[in-house]
Design a protein around this motif. Sequence first.
Motif, short mmCIF file in Angstrom:
data_model
loop_
_atom_site.label_atom_id
_atom_site.label_comp_id
_atom_site.label_asym_id
_atom_site.label_seq_id
_atom_site.Cartn_x
_atom_site.Cartn_y
_atom_site.Cartn_z
N HIS A 58 -29.48 61.01 81.85
CA HIS A 58 -28.72 60.12 80.96
C HIS A 58 -29.55 58.86 80.70
CE1 HIS A 58 -25.29 62.51 82.65
NE2 HIS A 58 -24.88 62.42 81.40
N ILE A 59 -30.08 58.29 81.80
CA ILE A 59 -30.99 57.15 81.71
C ILE A 59 -32.22 57.48 82.54
CG2 ILE A 59 -31.34 54.69 82.16
CD1 ILE A 59 -28.29 54.34 82.00
N GLY A 86 -30.41 62.26 77.76
CA GLY A 86 -30.59 63.61 78.28
C GLY A 86 -29.44 64.01 79.19
N GLY A 87 -29.46 65.27 79.63
CA GLY A 87 -28.43 65.69 80.57
C GLY A 87 -28.15 67.18 80.50
N ILE A 88 -27.38 67.64 81.47
CA ILE A 88 -26.95 69.03 81.53
C ILE A 88 -25.65 69.17 80.74
CG2 ILE A 88 -26.25 70.93 83.04
CD1 ILE A 88 -27.77 69.46 85.32
N VAL A 89 -25.66 70.04 79.76
CA VAL A 89 -24.44 70.30 78.97
C VAL A 89 -23.63 71.41 79.61
CG1 VAL A 89 -23.56 70.99 76.71
CG2 VAL A 89 -25.56 69.49 76.86
N GLY A 90 -24.32 72.42 80.13
CA GLY A 90 -23.65 73.53 80.80
C GLY A 90 -23.93 74.87 80.15
N ASN A 91 -23.81 75.93 80.94
CA ASN A 91 -24.01 77.30 80.48
C ASN A 91 -25.39 77.52 79.84
OD1 ASN A 91 -23.23 80.00 80.16
ND2 ASN A 91 -22.39 79.63 78.11
N GLY A 92 -26.39 76.86 80.41
CA GLY A 92 -27.76 77.03 79.92
C GLY A 92 -28.17 76.08 78.83
N GLY A 118 -28.85 72.17 77.47
CA GLY A 118 -29.19 70.86 78.01
C GLY A 118 -29.75 69.97 76.92
N ARG A 119 -30.02 68.73 77.28
CA ARG A 119 -30.55 67.76 76.34
C ARG A 119 -31.73 67.04 76.98
NH1 ARG A 119 -25.75 64.67 73.42
NH2 ARG A 119 -27.30 63.01 73.58
N PHE A 120 -32.71 66.71 76.15
CA PHE A 120 -33.82 65.90 76.61
C PHE A 120 -33.63 64.48 76.10
CE2 PHE A 120 -35.83 70.19 76.39
CZ PHE A 120 -35.92 70.37 77.76
N SER A 121 -34.07 63.54 76.89
CA SER A 121 -33.86 62.13 76.57
C SER A 121 -34.76 61.66 75.43
CB SER A 121 -34.14 61.27 77.81
OG SER A 121 -33.51 61.80 78.95
N ASP A 122 -34.27 60.69 74.70
CA ASP A 122 -35.07 60.05 73.65
C ASP A 122 -35.86 58.88 74.24
OD1 ASP A 122 -34.13 61.67 71.56
OD2 ASP A 122 -32.33 60.43 71.33
#
Length: 700
Positions: A461-462, A485-491, A493-497
Motif C-alpha cells: 500500500h505504501i 500496491g497490494g493483494i486483491v485476492g484470488n491471484g 494483485g496491484r503494483f505500486s505507483d
Amino acid sequence: MQSFRSEIENPVVEKDILELERKISLFKEGKIDEERFRSLRLARGVYGQRQLGVQMIRIKLPYGKVSSEQLHRIADVSDEYSRGRLHITTRQDIQIHYVSLDRTPELWAQLEKDDITLREACGNAVRNVTASETAGIDINEPFDVSPYAHATFEFFLRNPICQEMGRKFKMSFSATDEDTAISFMHDLGFIAKNKIVEGKAIKGFKVLLAGGLGSQPRHADVMYEFLEGDLLIPTIEGVLRVFDRHGERSKRAKARLKFLVKDLGLDKFLTLVEAERKALVYQSYPIDTSKFEQKINFETLQAPSVVIADQKAYEKWKKVNVIKQKQHGLYAVGIKVHLGDFYTDKARLLADLIKKYAANELRFTLRQNILIRHVREDFLPFFYVELQKLGFTEVGYNSTADITACPGTDTCNLGIASSTGIAGELERVFKTEYPEYLTSKEVTIKISGCMNACGQHNMAHIGFQGMSVKVGKLLAPALQVLIGGGIVGNGNGRFSDKLVKIPSKRGPEALRTLLNDFESNKEEEEDFLAYYDRNGKTYFYDILKHLSDTTNLNEDDFIDWGHDKNYVKAIGVGECAGVVIDLIATLLFESEEKLENATEAFKQKQWSDSIYHAYSAIVNTAKALLTSEGKKTNTQAGIIRNFDEVFVETKKIKLSTTFSDLVYQINKNQPTETFANKYLQEAKAFYKTIDAFRKVEVES
C-alpha cells in the motif's frame, strides 16, 4: 573438519557437503575460477555479504515449518559459527551472517543432523517454496496446501532439471483466495481450490505463471483456472524444463521467467510445456498427505496456573495476535518480530515452550514473523506470560505497524540506503503518534534497500525503496515513495505507483502526510486502495512533492538512519544468482562432471535424471565451442540452433544427424532404460568429438 564425515546418514547429503569442502580447497588453490566458484557456493546457500571475508548463510526451511529440535539446532549453529542473531526472510528462510567460508561445510553438516538443508537456498535454482503460514489451520481453506508445498520442495531438490538455470525460480502456495502467499508475483503461484466432479470434491489449484517484482514488476498470467493436485509436479517440471532450455543466460537483468513468457507469449510457452510431457517420468503424481493428517499430540495435558498482571493488555494481545484455528479448541499465536531479527537465547526458550506446551511446530512467516500453532485455549494465559518474559507479546502481529524490510545496507552488497534504519524509525512514529495502527491491518508498509525488491516494496500500500540523491558535490541517502500496491485476492494483485524521491530523513514526514490525509479525507467504509484510486496518482504527488526539495538540506540529511557518518554510496556485486564467466576449459571440465553425474544416475537406475544430465553435458559442450568462436550462447535453445549453423552445416563438425535432432531426442522419447543408455553413449561420443576438435584447434 573430519568429524562430520562419519555422522551424516544420507550418502547424497554427505557427497554434497564433501563436494563443497573440496571446491573450497580448489578455489583457494586457484584451480577454480572465482565466478564459477560463486555459482557453486550460492547453490549451497553460501552468499557473500557486504563485509569482506565473511559469508551470509541462508537456511532453507520449506514453507517456514520448524520443530523444537530444528530451532535448537539452528540456534546452536548460529552461536558456533555466527553471532547468535537469526534473521527471518520474506521467503520463510533463516539467515545468519559473518560466517567463515572455511567452516561452511561443517556448519551444513551440523544442520543436516536435524534434516535442515542449505541446498539451493540461493543461486540459479528453485528457491525456498513458500506457503501461507496458516496453511493447515485456516478456517477458510479448502484443504491444507502444506503437503503439496513439501512434495514440491522434495521433488525438485537436487533435481538435475533445475540446477543451473538462467536465473532463480520462486514458487508459492496460498491456502485461500486471500492469497496471503502472493501468487501473482511468483514464477509459479498456486491457490488452493476444490472442484466438484460427479458429486466428489477434487483438490487442485488455480495456477499463476511468470509473475515477479524487481525493477520491472510483472503480474502473473493465469496458467490454469483449475489444475488437479495429481498434475502439480508434472506441470512444474514441464515449466522448469522450458525455462531451463529457452531462458536467457547472458543478460541477467532479462533472465527471469517473466521475460521469457512476455517474449514468447503465454500460448506459445504453454505449447512448449506440453511438448515436454513425453519426457516426464510421471504423467500424474499423487501427493501423499497422510503425514499432515495425523492426530495432534501434546506433551503436557494440564495448563500451568498463572497470574495475568494486566488483564486489559492480555485481552488486547489475544484480540490482535491470536488466531482461531479450524481445529476445535486450538489457536495460533502470532509473534511480531521487529525486522525479522531475534536471538538464539530466546529461540531456545521458544523451542522448549512449543515442544512442552504446544504441538512442537511453529512457522516463520512471509512478513518476517513467527506463528506458533496448536495452542489449546486454556493454555493461552500461560503462553502470554511465558512469551512476555521473552519480549514476544508486543501487539501488532501483521498490523500496519508491522513493517517488512530487507537487510539493506546492513549486510547486502546491493543495498543503496538503509532499509532497517528507516523501518525502525517508522515503527517509532506509529507507536508514539499513531497507536491505533498497532491493531489495524488496513495498510501494509514494505521497504527495500534497492530496486531488487527483496522487501517487496513495489506491491505494498505504501512502499519505500532505498536510493541516493546528488546535492552539489555530495550524496544524500534517499527514498522513493510508492503507493497503491497490494493483494486483491484470488491471484489478482496491484503494483505500486512511483511518486517522488525524497531525502531518507524525510521518510517519517512522508508517512505522516499520507496517514493524516487518509484519516481526514477517506469516505465512509473506504479502504486505503479505494481512497488512492479515487484521488489518483497526481493528487498524492502534489501532497508529497515539497519533501523532494533538496535546496534546504541540513547536515543530518547526509547521514543515513542508524549511522553517524556521512552517507557513502557503495554497491557491490549482486549475488542474487551466480553469473558464470564462459572460460572454455572450465566449460569442458563441467561437461565431464555432467557426464559423470549422468553415468552415476544411470547406475542408480534413475533414468530421467541420467537423461537430463546427459542433455546438459551435450549443450554445455556445444556452448564451449561456440564460446571459442565468439558466438551467442545466451539460451540453450539458441546454443542448439547456433551450433548447427556454425559447425554442422559448415561441415566443421561431422555428426550422423543434425545437432538439433541429437539434442531434442530428450522430449521425443519416454525416459526408459533403453533411451537413457543410448542418450548417455551419444553424449559421451559427442564430448569426445568436440574435445578432439578443440585440441586440434588449440595446437594449430
